[in-house]
Design a protein around this motif. Structure first.
Motif, PDB file in Angstrom:
ATOM      1  N   ASN A  33       0.822  -1.211   0.000  1.00 26.98           N
ATOM      2  CA  ASN A  33       0.000   0.000   0.000  1.00 26.98           C
ATOM      3  C   ASN A  33       0.855   1.261   0.000  1.00 26.98           C
ATOM      4  OD1 ASN A  33      -2.334  -1.511   0.078  1.00 26.98           O
ATOM      5  ND2 ASN A  33      -2.440  -1.512   2.297  1.00 26.98           N
ATOM      6  N   VAL A  34       1.959   1.248   0.724  1.00 27.79           N
ATOM      7  CA  VAL A  34       2.845   2.419   0.763  1.00 27.79           C
ATOM      8  C   VAL A  34       3.475   2.635  -0.604  1.00 27.79           C
ATOM      9  CG1 VAL A  34       4.974   3.331   1.765  1.00 27.79           C
ATOM     10  CG2 VAL A  34       3.300   2.222   3.221  1.00 27.79           C
ATOM     11  N   ILE A  35       3.907   1.566  -1.253  1.00 29.02           N
ATOM     12  CA  ILE A  35       4.498   1.681  -2.592  1.00 29.02           C
ATOM     13  C   ILE A  35       3.474   2.219  -3.579  1.00 29.02           C
ATOM     14  CG2 ILE A  35       5.423   0.338  -4.534  1.00 29.02           C
ATOM     15  CD1 ILE A  35       7.468   0.800  -2.412  1.00 29.02           C
ATOM     16  N   ASP A  39       3.701   5.689  -5.629  1.00 27.17           N
ATOM     17  CA  ASP A  39       3.578   5.688  -7.084  1.00 27.17           C
ATOM     18  C   ASP A  39       2.522   6.696  -7.541  1.00 27.17           C
ATOM     19  OD1 ASP A  39       4.219   4.789  -9.680  1.00 27.17           O
ATOM     20  OD2 ASP A  39       2.501   3.422  -9.662  1.00 27.17           O
ATOM     21  N   ARG A  40       1.380   6.740  -6.843  1.00 20.25           N
ATOM     22  CA  ARG A  40       0.341   7.715  -7.180  1.00 20.25           C
ATOM     23  C   ARG A  40       0.828   9.146  -6.972  1.00 20.25           C
ATOM     24  NH1 ARG A  40      -3.395   3.853  -5.039  1.00 20.25           N
ATOM     25  NH2 ARG A  40      -3.086   4.701  -2.953  1.00 20.25           N
ATOM     26  N   LEU A  63      16.007   1.937   3.061  1.00 18.75           N
ATOM     27  CA  LEU A  63      14.620   2.190   2.668  1.00 18.75           C
ATOM     28  C   LEU A  63      14.547   3.180   1.512  1.00 18.75           C
ATOM     29  CD1 LEU A  63      11.574   1.781   3.431  1.00 18.75           C
ATOM     30  CD2 LEU A  63      11.836   3.803   4.855  1.00 18.75           C
ATOM     31  N   PHE A  64      15.331   4.237   1.590  1.00 16.05           N
ATOM     32  CA  PHE A  64      15.365   5.259   0.541  1.00 16.05           C
ATOM     33  C   PHE A  64      15.807   4.654  -0.789  1.00 16.05           C
ATOM     34  CE2 PHE A  64      17.461   9.434  -0.914  1.00 16.05           C
ATOM     35  CZ  PHE A  64      16.285   9.911  -1.442  1.00 16.05           C
ATOM     36  N   ARG A  69      14.485   2.314  -6.167  1.00 13.16           N
ATOM     37  CA  ARG A  69      14.676   1.190  -7.076  1.00 13.16           C
ATOM     38  C   ARG A  69      13.339   0.624  -7.530  1.00 13.16           C
ATOM     39  NH1 ARG A  69      14.392  -3.895  -7.107  1.00 13.16           N
ATOM     40  NH2 ARG A  69      13.986  -4.140  -4.899  1.00 13.16           N
ATOM     41  N   GLN A  70      12.396   0.457  -6.614  1.00 11.18           N
ATOM     42  CA  GLN A  70      11.102  -0.133  -6.967  1.00 11.18           C
ATOM     43  C   GLN A  70      10.269   0.785  -7.848  1.00 11.18           C
ATOM     44  OE1 GLN A  70       8.688  -1.690  -3.835  1.00 11.18           O
ATOM     45  NE2 GLN A  70      10.315  -3.005  -3.034  1.00 11.18           N
TER      46      GLN A  70
END
Length: 117
Positions: A33-35, A39-40, A63-64, A69-70
């Motif tokens: 959900n955080v990703i 992204d949004r 984390l950064f 990367r993702q």
């Protein structure tokens, strides 16, 4: 992960100075959900601030890097618990306005002096 030139990074840091964090990451870390929320945020704003509630400095650095990367984004700045992330918007060719066919130009209005002659 995108790479930025020094001049571009400096400009983005200046733009990000007035921003408020869009996403807060809790002590549990990254989730799907955080990703998706990141992204949004990047899709609509292209430059966002993120605040992490993790106390460990090494974990915040990891984390950064993982977020960038993702999301295929560029890391701009990392100060304390605040990250600044940049991802340019994709060019939207479909939404460009279509030019109207050649229109006639209207004739200019007559001035007051043209009636006096």
């Amino acid at each position: 992960m995108l790479t930025l030139t020094i001049a571009h990074r400096r400009e983005l840091k200046a733009r990000a100075h007035a921003l408020h964090p869009v996403v807060m990451i809790g002590k549990t870390g990254l989730s799907v959900n955080v990703i998706e929320e990141l992204d949004r945020g990047l899709a609509s704003h292209e430059l966002i601030k993120v605040k992490a509630q993790i106390d460990d400095r090494i974990a915040r650095n990891a984390l950064f890097e993982e977020i960038c990367r993702q999301l295929d984004a560029a890391p701009v700045q990392h100060i304390g618990k605040v990250f600044v992330i940049y991802r340019p918007k994709p060019e939207e060719i479909d939404k460009k306005p279509v030019h109207a066919p050649n229109k006639k130009k209207r004739e200019p209005f007559r001035t007051k002096r043209s009636f006096q002659n």
